[in-house]
Motif scaffolding. Structure first.
Motif: not given
Length: 263
Positions: A129-137
């Motif tokens: 989403i941004k360098p310090d925010m990730n989404l894993d599914v």
């Protein structure tokens, strides 16, 4: 890359087939596998495996699996891994009973054939989403079935020969509940119905946010769904996706870690 392997399986002596009982032979046979994949640097990756085997006592396996992954953009990564297997196992251990032959140390080691089918589909998504925010599914619907048939008992240690119930003076009766009643001479015993159809769906959604350097917040949503019935019908894609509506649990977790500077 591509590789093709052909293997001759020689007769073997197994220490585990009887689950702690006498040694038992495994039948010889053949197996073949084909592996393939495109370049690892490609934006669209494709890899897979095809496997087939046959044994001289009627065992058979057919298996296919592949993984397709691609990057729609610099922040996205998607992959799908379908899998299908159909096999007939010729030496499926069922149970151990007393009152057997001297050649098997006075115990009955009961085996059967089992016809199994399995289908699953693994999905993975990674999104920055941004360098310090990730989404894993991660999500995987799954379905499997098994049908037991041709029950019998081991005739002697260090062999694979069986006394098939219903032949050679033995009587096997199929009961209304799917169990079997077996009569050998004056001895009668029952074998419960082990046929099955199983559905399963597991998923994880993880949001990771490094809200300040060294401190991270995790928000997790997990699903665990399953269902089973005493049946033996071969599974397909409709069974696999039916697992999404099976009964199960939803778990929500929030976790954070703090980085405390030491001066």
């Amino acid at each position: 890359t591509t590789s093709l392997n052909v293997t001759r399986v020689l007769p073997q002596v197994s220490v585990s087939l009887t689950r702690g009982g006498p040694l038992m032979l495994r039948a010889p046979g053949w197996s073949t596998s084909l592996n393939f994949g495109n370049r690892s640097t490609s934006q669209r990756r494709l890899s897979g495996n095809l496997f087939a085997s046959n044994s001289e006592d009627g065992g058979r396996t057919r298996r296919a699996g592949t993984t397709v992954s691609f990057r729609p953009g610099p922040r996205w990564q998607l992959s799908v891994s379908p899998f299908y297997e159909r096999l007939t196992e010729s030496q499926q251990y069922v149970t151990t009973l007393s009152g057997g032959r001297p050649e098997t140390y006075d115990s009955r080691y009961v085996f059967s054939y089992i016809e199994r089918s399995t289908v699953s589909m693994e999905y993975r998504l990674g999104f920055t989403i941004k360098p310090d925010m990730n989404l894993d599914v991660y999500a995987e619907p799954f379905a499997a079935s098994g049908r037991y048939f041709d029950y019998g008992e081991l005739l002697a240690a260090r062999s694979l020969n069986r006394l098939k119930y219903g032949d050679h003076g033995t009587i096997m009766t199929l009961n209304p509940d799917g169990s079997r009643s077996v009569r050998i001479g004056e001895t009668t015993f029952n074998l419960r119905n082990r046929d099955f159809n199983t559905l399963s769906f597991r998923s994880n959604v993880v949001l990771r946010w490094e809200w300040r350097p060294g401190s991270t917040l995790y928000a997790v949503w997990q699903q665990d769904r399953s269902g089973s019935e005493v049946s033996a019908s071969r599974v397909g894609l409709d069974d696999m996706f039916r697992s999404l509506t099976a009964k199960g649990n939803n778990v929500f977790v929030i976790k954070t870690s703090f980085w405390l500077p030491v001066r």
